[in-house]
Design a protein around this motif. Sequence first.
Motif, mmCIF file in Angstrom:
data_model
loop_
_atom_site.group_PDB
_atom_site.id
_atom_site.type_symbol
_atom_site.label_atom_id
_atom_site.label_comp_id
_atom_site.label_asym_id
_atom_site.label_seq_id
_atom_site.Cartn_x
_atom_site.Cartn_y
_atom_site.Cartn_z
ATOM 1 N N ARG A 65 43.070 89.570 15.833
ATOM 2 C CA ARG A 65 41.683 89.207 15.540
ATOM 3 C C ARG A 65 41.135 88.341 16.667
ATOM 4 N NH1 ARG A 65 43.623 87.894 9.556
ATOM 5 N NH2 ARG A 65 43.752 90.049 8.790
ATOM 6 N N ARG A 113 38.664 95.419 20.533
ATOM 7 C CA ARG A 113 37.933 95.314 19.272
ATOM 8 C C ARG A 113 37.130 94.027 19.167
ATOM 9 N NH1 ARG A 113 38.437 99.708 19.517
ATOM 10 N NH2 ARG A 113 39.393 101.268 18.162
ATOM 11 N N ASP A 114 37.173 93.212 20.190
ATOM 12 C CA ASP A 114 36.406 91.966 20.166
ATOM 13 C C ASP A 114 35.014 92.253 20.711
ATOM 14 O OD1 ASP A 114 35.345 89.404 20.432
ATOM 15 O OD2 ASP A 114 37.285 88.517 20.930
ATOM 16 N N THR A 115 34.056 92.345 19.826
ATOM 17 C CA THR A 115 32.699 92.759 20.204
ATOM 18 C C THR A 115 31.771 91.579 20.476
ATOM 19 O OG1 THR A 115 32.042 92.854 17.873
ATOM 20 C CG2 THR A 115 32.874 94.888 18.856
ATOM 21 N N ARG A 116 32.312 90.374 20.531
ATOM 22 C CA ARG A 116 31.456 89.203 20.739
ATOM 23 C C ARG A 116 30.786 89.260 22.110
ATOM 24 N NH1 ARG A 116 35.518 84.384 19.700
ATOM 25 N NH2 ARG A 116 36.871 85.854 20.845
ATOM 26 N N LYS A 128 34.694 98.635 14.281
ATOM 27 C CA LYS A 128 34.375 98.202 12.927
ATOM 28 C C LYS A 128 33.641 96.859 12.928
ATOM 29 C CE LYS A 128 38.366 100.705 11.158
ATOM 30 N NZ LYS A 128 39.696 100.633 10.496
ATOM 31 N N GLN A 129 33.164 96.484 14.114
ATOM 32 C CA GLN A 129 32.379 95.276 14.281
ATOM 33 C C GLN A 129 31.091 95.652 15.019
ATOM 34 O OE1 GLN A 129 35.526 95.521 15.778
ATOM 35 N NE2 GLN A 129 36.675 94.708 14.053
ATOM 36 N N ALA A 163 33.029 97.241 7.309
ATOM 37 C CA ALA A 163 33.445 97.954 8.521
ATOM 38 C C ALA A 163 32.755 99.308 8.622
ATOM 39 C CB ALA A 163 34.961 98.127 8.540
ATOM 40 N N HIS A 174 29.172 98.854 9.705
ATOM 41 C CA HIS A 174 29.071 98.552 11.132
ATOM 42 C C HIS A 174 29.246 99.814 11.969
ATOM 43 C CE1 HIS A 174 28.531 94.361 10.663
ATOM 44 N NE2 HIS A 174 29.766 94.060 10.315
#
Length: 333
Positions: free
Chosen positions: A144, A193-196, A244-245, A294, A297
């Motif tokens: 995460r 997967r880190d969409t920040r 999923k973000q 998810a 998104h």
Amino acid sequence: MAELEDLQQKMIRLRHKTREGEIFQSLGESIAELVGHLDLVPATSVILPKNDDTVLTYMQMHGQQLPDDDIPSENLSDESMITDDVLMAIAEQLANPVPKYRDNGAFVFLSDMIQKNLISEKQMSWLTDYFVSDEQLFGHIFERANDGIYRRSFSVLILSLLLFIQRTKKSFLTDKQMSKIINQVALYAILERDTRGFIGTNGWAHAFTHIGNVVAEIMMMPKLVRADKLFVLASMLAGYRELKQPLMMGETERLVEVVIYAANAHRLYCDYVLLTLKLWRKDLVTRQSIATEANWHQLYNRTRFFHAIILSGEQNVPKMIYDYVEQTKGYLT
């Protein structure tokens, strides 16, 4: 890590099938199947570089002395070159969450040094090997969101810059290095997967904008075979499909720019993009129920992708793609 090594080998096999013409229509599905089942695990402790004020002072002092234009290779002197030890210390600051060391410091300085021809071809070569390594691209990638994103994202950003130099100024990469870049970038594009985007006081992470940058350079590389470019493009699209973000800070628009460029460059890519959009729309209209955050998104990420194509303007998008998106936009609201 065994899971990472297994995925690397499976992606290499898919790339080989793409090169041999054994797979086209199902390429995106085959790539997505590799990661669709993966769930992020809890974050673990990230080993971060220390806030190195000595390195920061060096970058600030020498940055003020950099020339405005590129220096011809024949005019380089040993005194004007950065040492390997200092270069590595600066490169390590790209993993620092604090923006004055990472973004405003190491990235800006390295970008200037590379573009103004102030590091040698040998140094650019080993920098490429460093940034394309598993340790740089895949550290904490199955976890995460955590501070590991800075090392991964800024490695990709510098890779895009090094590829730009390879493409436009001087060829310093071997075929073996280019092949590894293809494999690693494709895998990174489906695993991140880190969409920040902008993160609190730490500034930009923006991994998916940086993915767009590096894929754009690969798509423009003149000596790469079309199958390899298609493989990377398909990986980028498959990774986007499985997110999923939400992507909310311009990343989708950057990826669409890359897709439109590719579709305009050759009919092969255009056909593949259109096929992908049809599969995405099928996902949207046949899904019986959307029960999780998810899933929502995923739906809205794809909707934003279609809308970004329309906003690019009819004159800029291949007709077959624009017409399809325009005809189906009623299903996306």
